[in-house]
Motif scaffolding. Sequence first.
Motif, PDB file in Angstrom:
ATOM      1  N   ARG A   1     -14.937  10.843 -46.773  1.00 41.06           N
ATOM      2  CA  ARG A   1     -13.584  10.692 -46.228  1.00 41.06           C
ATOM      3  C   ARG A   1     -13.633  11.082 -44.753  1.00 41.06           C
ATOM      4  N   GLY A   2     -12.813  10.428 -43.940  1.00 44.25           N
ATOM      5  CA  GLY A   2     -12.825  10.681 -42.505  1.00 44.25           C
ATOM      6  C   GLY A   2     -11.476  11.155 -42.001  1.00 44.25           C
ATOM      7  N   PHE A   3     -11.481  12.269 -41.272  1.00 43.35           N
ATOM      8  CA  PHE A   3     -10.257  12.863 -40.741  1.00 43.35           C
ATOM      9  C   PHE A   3     -10.365  12.942 -39.219  1.00 43.35           C
ATOM     10  N   PRO A   4      -9.719  12.001 -38.482  1.00 40.94           N
ATOM     11  CA  PRO A   4      -9.877  11.949 -37.027  1.00 40.94           C
ATOM     12  C   PRO A   4      -9.405  13.193 -36.287  1.00 40.94           C
ATOM     13  N   GLY A   5      -8.356  13.856 -36.779  1.00 33.99           N
ATOM     14  CA  GLY A   5      -7.898  15.101 -36.144  1.00 33.99           C
ATOM     15  C   GLY A   5      -7.333  14.914 -34.748  1.00 33.99           C
ATOM     16  N   ARG A   6      -6.872  13.699 -34.419  1.00 34.02           N
ATOM     17  CA  ARG A   6      -6.392  13.443 -33.060  1.00 34.02           C
ATOM     18  C   ARG A   6      -4.915  13.764 -32.886  1.00 34.02           C
ATOM     19  N   GLY A   7      -4.192  13.868 -33.997  1.00 36.13           N
ATOM     20  CA  GLY A   7      -2.772  14.120 -33.892  1.00 36.13           C
ATOM     21  C   GLY A   7      -1.982  12.918 -33.407  1.00 36.13           C
ATOM     22  N   ASP A   8      -2.504  11.693 -33.647  1.00 33.53           N
ATOM     23  CA  ASP A   8      -1.813  10.493 -33.163  1.00 33.53           C
ATOM     24  C   ASP A   8      -1.216   9.668 -34.298  1.00 33.53           C
ATOM     25  N   GLY A   9      -1.056  10.284 -35.468  1.00 31.68           N
ATOM     26  CA  GLY A   9      -0.455   9.592 -36.603  1.00 31.68           C
ATOM     27  C   GLY A   9      -1.453   9.047 -37.596  1.00 31.68           C
ATOM     28  N   VAL A  10      -2.742   8.954 -37.222  1.00 30.53           N
ATOM     29  CA  VAL A  10      -3.783   8.506 -38.156  1.00 30.53           C
ATOM     30  C   VAL A  10      -4.457   9.756 -38.718  1.00 30.53           C
ATOM     31  N   GLU A  11      -3.958  10.237 -39.844  1.00 29.80           N
ATOM     32  CA  GLU A  11      -4.478  11.486 -40.409  1.00 29.80           C
ATOM     33  C   GLU A  11      -5.813  11.291 -41.108  1.00 29.80           C
TER      34      GLU A  11
END
Length: 214
Positions: A154-164
């Motif tokens: 599973r991938g968690f971008p962590g950018r805080g741009d709405g793509v969790e």
Amino acid sequence: MTDYDVLRVFCGPKGGYGNELGVVRDGSAVPGRGERQELAAKLGFSETVFVDDPERGIIDIYTPSVRLDFAGYPCVGAGWLLDVPELVTPAGVVGVRIDGEFCWIEARPEWAPARTLRRYASAAEVEELEVPPAGTWIYAWAFEDEAAGRVRARGFPGRGDGVEEDEATGAAAIQLTHRLGRALNITQGAGSQLLTAPQPGDWVELGGRVVLER
């Protein structure tokens, strides 16, 4: 509204799942970086590709918040859609080939920003993870069958741009393949499938199924 296609990249064996990708085939319709970033944020896909030269395969890639020099699933999707032997990205030239139901690209692991590759003891642990706080790009993975190279991720971008959470993350799969030095069959997200294979000279091949959604 600018015209764009929607693909699902890294679909499962029956054509389901996959990560949605926006592709603006006429990049000249959105010429400036600021305009492209604004449109990518509005569309809200994990990545949006702008095609600047369809015959030469020159593309420009954006998340909802940042421009990327390279990303795996946008290159697989754009390579399939444009049907070209290579793509030109700011990071370098990406080889493309279509083999039956799979589209493959060849790229280098250092082209994408490093992910935190976090190994877990079992696939069940990966599946039970909650989305972590924003901050670090985390690729959580575990072997389902180590001998066969089958991985649950599973991938968690962590950018805080709405793509969790990313449904399928090609660059992270490339980096994991390079680290392990072996071919992998990865199930990510709800059911997306990514195939990888290390190549000579630290190149990695990445493949998957692509479907034109609309």
